[in-house]
Scaffold this motif. Structure first.
Motif, PDB file in Angstrom:
ATOM      1  N   HIS A  99      49.785  72.168  81.125  1.00  0.00           N
ATOM      2  CA  HIS A  99      51.234  71.983  80.984  1.00  0.00           C
ATOM      3  C   HIS A  99      51.654  71.787  79.540  1.00  0.00           C
ATOM      4  N   HIS A 150      54.451  74.065  77.502  1.00  0.00           N
ATOM      5  CA  HIS A 150      55.615  73.619  76.724  1.00  0.00           C
ATOM      6  C   HIS A 150      55.865  74.582  75.559  1.00  0.00           C
ATOM      7  N   GLY A 209      55.887  63.611  75.232  1.00  0.00           N
ATOM      8  CA  GLY A 209      55.722  62.184  75.451  1.00  0.00           C
ATOM      9  C   GLY A 209      54.273  61.755  75.389  1.00  0.00           C
ATOM     10  N   GLY A 210      53.370  62.649  75.758  1.00  0.00           N
ATOM     11  CA  GLY A 210      51.960  62.287  75.811  1.00  0.00           C
ATOM     12  C   GLY A 210      51.097  62.985  74.780  1.00  0.00           C
ATOM     13  N   GLY A 241      56.471  61.280  71.243  1.00  0.00           N
ATOM     14  CA  GLY A 241      57.459  60.844  72.235  1.00  0.00           C
ATOM     15  C   GLY A 241      57.207  59.404  72.660  1.00  0.00           C
ATOM     16  N   ASP A 290      59.641  56.209  72.553  1.00  0.00           N
ATOM     17  CA  ASP A 290      59.891  55.345  73.713  1.00  0.00           C
ATOM     18  C   ASP A 290      59.610  53.875  73.382  1.00  0.00           C
ATOM     19  N   GLY A 293      63.732  58.354  73.783  1.00  0.00           N
ATOM     20  CA  GLY A 293      64.045  59.395  72.802  1.00  0.00           C
ATOM     21  C   GLY A 293      65.534  59.712  72.683  1.00  0.00           C
ATOM     22  N   GLU A 347      68.054  58.949  69.445  1.00  0.00           N
ATOM     23  CA  GLU A 347      68.815  60.025  68.801  1.00  0.00           C
ATOM     24  C   GLU A 347      70.299  59.663  68.719  1.00  0.00           C
ATOM     25  N   GLY A 406      59.110  67.672  75.153  1.00  0.00           N
ATOM     26  CA  GLY A 406      60.347  66.931  75.424  1.00  0.00           C
ATOM     27  C   GLY A 406      61.127  66.510  74.190  1.00  0.00           C
ATOM     28  N   ASN A 430      65.822  66.901  70.984  1.00  0.00           N
ATOM     29  CA  ASN A 430      66.496  66.243  69.858  1.00  0.00           C
ATOM     30  C   ASN A 430      67.167  67.282  68.949  1.00  0.00           C
TER      31      ASN A 430
END
Ligand code: KG4
Ligand code: ZN
Length: 323
Positions: A109, A113, A134-135, A160, A164, A177, A181, A264, A268
């Motif tokens: 995955h 992206h 995020g990861g 990410g 967070d 996030g 912003e 993700g 932004n």
């Protein structure tokens, strides 16, 4: 070729029908973000249980008037992610494959992206890929839609994740996030001086744990008011984006013909604006609806991986970025 994509790597349950890797016929994304906000981050056990509840309604909605038998291939995100969440998507995909006698293909995955940044956009290879989620945080060489070589990654937090955690220090809800912003728009980045980490052994590698600790000390020492919080958010955001864009610039090679940015954090707008001004190469971002975890990018990339399709019993899943 009609591909059904399934994505449950973290806290989104998503299904999509995509034609020939490109044309999105239907796409459903059910986010669990509100449920996890109470805990300040994703609660893995609750995430997998929620996937159980959401999966069949999500699948029905996505299929709409399409017949299950019209599907040619099932693509499922099988790495990396939360193990319990991954298993939900993979088990659903395997069950459908058995029942319908269709081939299955596993999709990484994180790589998807970056494929999301190619969907509906021009393709120029080889390219530099900047993956900001995020990861995970990666710079990669992209040879084609499915062949990527990692150039560098983070030695600690993902970008990410840093957004967070800093958001939580500033009293903002999960996921942080988008809130950072928004807050940063009212802030003056010059008021605080933060910088992302350098990794001695690899100048292209990332480190975001130091800047996070810096923000933590600044918050506990200054007890910031609303304006100071906005200034911290602006300074933090500016520091991490400068770091990413500088290192990406150093990773560019003469043979690179384009830059694709995914994950993700590409939601932004400040990042998008800064990145577009920065390089002389064409730079591509995913459409906003393809930036966060979603099944359309999984189905899209699955089409390009169709030659690797197998029978359902041969599909494993892995919480780590394995290949
Ligand atoms: O790629 P993604 O949907 O999930 C993973 O694969 O991890 O990325 C989620 C991450 C979260 O950390 C979230 O805070 C961040 O993307 N994010 C943002 C923005 N919108 C989402 N970060 C910065 N600015 C945003 N506007
Ligand atoms: Zn993701």
């Amino acid at each position: 070729m009609l591909v059904l994509g399934i994505e449950t790597t973290c806290d989104e349950t998503s299904c999509a029908l995509v034609q020939d890797g490109e044309e999105i016929l239907t796409h459903t994304i059910v986010s669990q973000a509100d449920m996890h906000a109470e805990y300040g981050g994703v609660f893995p056990e609750m995430a997998s249980r929620e996937h159980v509840l959401q999966m069949l309604p999500c699948l029905h909605k996505t299929l709409g008037t399409h017949a299950l038998n019209d599907i040619d291939l099932i693509a499922v995100a099988n790495e990396p992610g939360l193990m319990g969440s991954l298993l939900m998507g993979v088990t659903t995909a395997q069950m459908l494959c058995y029942a319908l006698d269709k081939p299955i293909v596993g999709v990484n995955h994180v790589k998807a992206h970056l494929y999301a940044a190619m969907m509906g956009n021009e393709r120029h290879f080889p390219a530099l890929g900047i993956l900001l989620s995020g990861g995970h945080t990666f710079l990669v060489d992209i040879q084609n839609e499915t062949t990527y070589t990692v150039i560098s990654t983070t030695v600690d937090d993902a970008i990410g994740e840093a957004f967070d955690k800093v958001a939580s220090m500033l009293g903002l809800p999960y996921p942080g996030g988008p809130h950072i912003e928004q807050l940063a728009k009212q802030g003056k980045k010059e008021r605080f001086s933060f910088s992302a980490g350098r990794v001695k052994t690899n100048p292209l590698a990332f480190s975001f744990s130091g800047i996070k600790t810096n923000v933590l000390y600044t918050v506990s020492e200054t007890q910031p008011d609303e304006q100071a919080k906005a200034d911290i958010a602006a300074a933090f955001q500016d520091a991490v984006f400068s770091d990413v864009l500088t290192k990406a610039g150093k990773a560019l090679k003469t043979e690179h013909r384009a830059i694709y940015v995914g994950g993700g954090v590409t939601m932004n707008q400040t990042l998008r604006t800064l990145a577009k001004k920065r390089y002389d190469l064409p730079i591509f971002f995913p459409k906003k609806e393809l930036s966060l975890d979603n099944a359309a990018m999984i189905a899209g990339m699955g089409f390009h991986l169709r030659s690797q399709a197998s029978t359902p019993e041969r599909l494993e899943c892995s919480p780590r970025f394995a290949h």
